[in-house]
Structures are given as structure tokens and as C-alpha cells.
Design an enzyme around this catalytic site. Structure first.
Site, mmCIF file in Angstrom:
data_model
loop_
_atom_site.group_PDB
_atom_site.id
_atom_site.type_symbol
_atom_site.label_atom_id
_atom_site.label_comp_id
_atom_site.label_asym_id
_atom_site.label_seq_id
_atom_site.Cartn_x
_atom_site.Cartn_y
_atom_site.Cartn_z
ATOM 1 N N TYR A 1 75.378 77.798 -83.386
ATOM 2 C CA TYR A 1 76.274 77.107 -82.449
ATOM 3 C C TYR A 1 77.648 77.771 -82.491
ATOM 4 C CZ TYR A 1 78.272 74.586 -86.503
ATOM 5 O OH TYR A 1 78.879 74.263 -87.705
ATOM 6 N N CYS A 2 78.388 77.619 -81.395
ATOM 7 C CA CYS A 2 79.751 78.138 -81.312
ATOM 8 C C CYS A 2 80.635 77.010 -80.788
ATOM 9 C CB CYS A 2 79.803 79.376 -80.419
ATOM 10 S SG CYS A 2 79.230 79.098 -78.727
ATOM 11 N N PHE A 3 81.622 77.328 -79.988
ATOM 12 C CA PHE A 3 82.467 76.272 -79.432
ATOM 13 C C PHE A 3 81.756 75.516 -78.315
ATOM 14 C CE2 PHE A 3 85.982 78.739 -81.310
ATOM 15 C CZ PHE A 3 86.675 77.713 -81.929
#
Length: 272
Positions: free
Chosen positions: A71-73
Site C-alpha cells: 500500500y502507499c498513500f
């Protein structure tokens, strides 16, 4: 066949994590690809920080058979990382749509319920689902264009059916093929009752789709002043910007919408 990865909605990523934590799936590597400051400020339990600096060490020590969840932002950078893992022949790689906020929110909600049987649904909901070809084991199953039963109910302004789906465990966080949640569809249908029901159920008011647009931006650009006012009253952030650095006020198509947002025109841009 070339290496590939899979984009999954936050509720399904949350289900994978829960299964792993219960010991139902022995192997799972969870990675957070945001910047170090954001990671240190808060991350999903069990996540490992991922960066250019440690990627080489990770791929040299992690077995290629280990499922990888990233996951990222917001779900964009994680796709780049997922592609890199796939390029190095990791066989099962997932990128979380919606990023950290969506996954964190999904983990606070009750586990996704199985698809409701005809015995547990009202006649109206059963007919509604059947008419759209929904069946099987997943209440959040995506049909054409990635639309879930909840999204269909929101789009058509079927408040009673939407609330019934929510009570049966349908997730308000699922995203369609364009990255929109049921909240966007409720705004398209201009149904305030559905918008309120989704807000009560924990939908992310500022969720951004694949172009960076929020439901608030959609309402401003489509002249839906009533929906715009409702979202603002529920706490939607007018300072969020899309991938072109535009805020909702910059996208207003009518004077009524501009009046609702004009107080934000000279405020500093919200952080990306």
C-alpha cells in the site's frame, strides 16, 4: 505470459490480513511504500517500510512464493512497486486501491459478510440482486465496470436497499473500475439519504478516484449544489486537490456551487 500484479480493494486486502493474523494463511509480506516520516507516524500493524534503499535486500531474501501486499498513500505508487516485484518473478503480488487510509479504515470495520442467502434478504433486495446478476459468495462482488451491489443501490437512490446491504456487511470502501466508491455513485444519483447512510457507515468522504477527484469535486464540476452542501456539512475537505492541482472551487460549473466554496478560494492548498 509476462509477470503481473493484481489491484485489490481495501476490504479484500483487510480480509487477507485478518486471515494471515489468524494463521489461516501462513505467508504474507506487507509493505508500506509511503515516505519514512509517514511510516514512522503510523502504519498498518506488521507492515515493513519499502524504499529504493532496501528493495534490493528485500527481493534477495524474500522467497518468490511469498504473497506480497503493498500500500502507499492512495494506491498509485504501490502499483509501480507491485510491478517491480512481479518483474522479479514474485508469483502473487497485490496493490491496495485507496492506499493507507482506505486499508486502515477497512480494518476497523466488521469483516465482510458472505453473500446473503435468499433467506436473509428482503424480497425487494433479492429481486434487485438477481436482476443485476449478482450471486456467489461475496457480497462485495464486482460486476460490469466494477460496480458492487452497494454501488448499484447508491446510484439508483435505493436507500432502503442500500441500508439493508450495509446491515448485511457490504463495504462502503470498495472502489469500481474508475476508483470511485458508492459515495460517488450516490452523488451521481443525487440522493442525499444514500449519502448520509454511507457517511454513517464509514465511507471515506475524501476518497480520490484514479484521476485524483473526490465526490466533492464531482459535485462542484457537475453543478450539484445540494449534494455539494451536504458533503461539506458532513465534513468533506474542500482543500483536497486532484492530480492537476485543482480544488473543488476551481472546478465549479455553477454560481451556486461557487458560492458554497468561495471561502476556500484564497486558502492554502491542502497537503497532497
Amino acid at each position: 505470459m509476462s509477470p503481473s500484479f493484481i489491484r485489490i480493494p481495501a476490504p479484500r486486502a483487510a480480509a487477507m490480513l485478518r486471515e494471515h493474523r489468524r494463521g489461516e494463511s501462513a505467508e504474507l509480506a506487507l509493505f508500506d511504500s509511503r515516505d519514512r516520516t509517514s511510516f514512522d507516524r503510523g502504519h498498518i500493524e506488521g507492515a515493513r517500510f519499502l524504499s529504493d534503499a532496501n528493495f534490493g535486500e528485500i527481493i534477495s531474501t524474500l522467497p518468490r512464493s511469498t504473497p506480497v501486499l503493498i500500500y502507499c498513500f492512495r494506491g498509485n505508487a504501490s502499483q509501480t512497486w507491485a510491478g517491480m516485484f512481479a518483474d522479479f518473478r514474485f508469483g502473487e503480488v497485490y496493490s491496495v486501491d485507496g492506499g493507507y487510509d482506505a486499508l486502515a479504515a477497512a480494518l476497523t470495520l466488521p469483516e465482510t459478510a458472505p453473500f446473503p442467502s435468499t433467506k436473509s434478504t428482503s424480497q425487494a433486495l433479492g429481486s434487485f440482486l438477481a436482476a443485476r446478476g449478482f450471486s456467489g459468495s461475496d457480497i462485495d462482488a464486482a460486476g460490469e465496470h466494477g460496480l458492487t451491489p452497494l454501488m448499484h443501490a447508491a446510484w439508483r437512490g435505493e436507500e432502503a436497499l442500500l441500508r439493508e446491504l450495509l446491515s448485511l456487511g457490504a463495504s462502503p470502501l470498495s472502489r469500481n473500475a474508475d476508483g470511485n466508491t458508492a459515495l460517488w455513485l450516490a452523488c451521481v444519483g443525487a440522493n442525499g439519504a444514500c449519502v448520509r447512510a454511507l457517511a454513517e457507515a464509514g465511507v471515506l468522504l475524501d476518497s480520490r478516484n484514479d484521476t485524483g477527484a473526490t465526490a466533492l469535486m464531482y459535485c462542484a464540476s457537475s453543478g450539484k449544489a445540494d449534494m455539494l452542501a451536504l458533503l461539506l456539512s458532513l465534513g468533506a475537505d474542500p482543500l483536497v486537490r486532484n492530480f492537476d492541482d485543482a480544488r473543488a472551487v476551481d472546478l465549479c460549473s455553477t454560481l451556486d456551487c461557487l458560492k458554497l466554496l468561495r471561502h476556500t478560494a484564497d486558502l492554502p492548498l491542502a497537503a497532497g
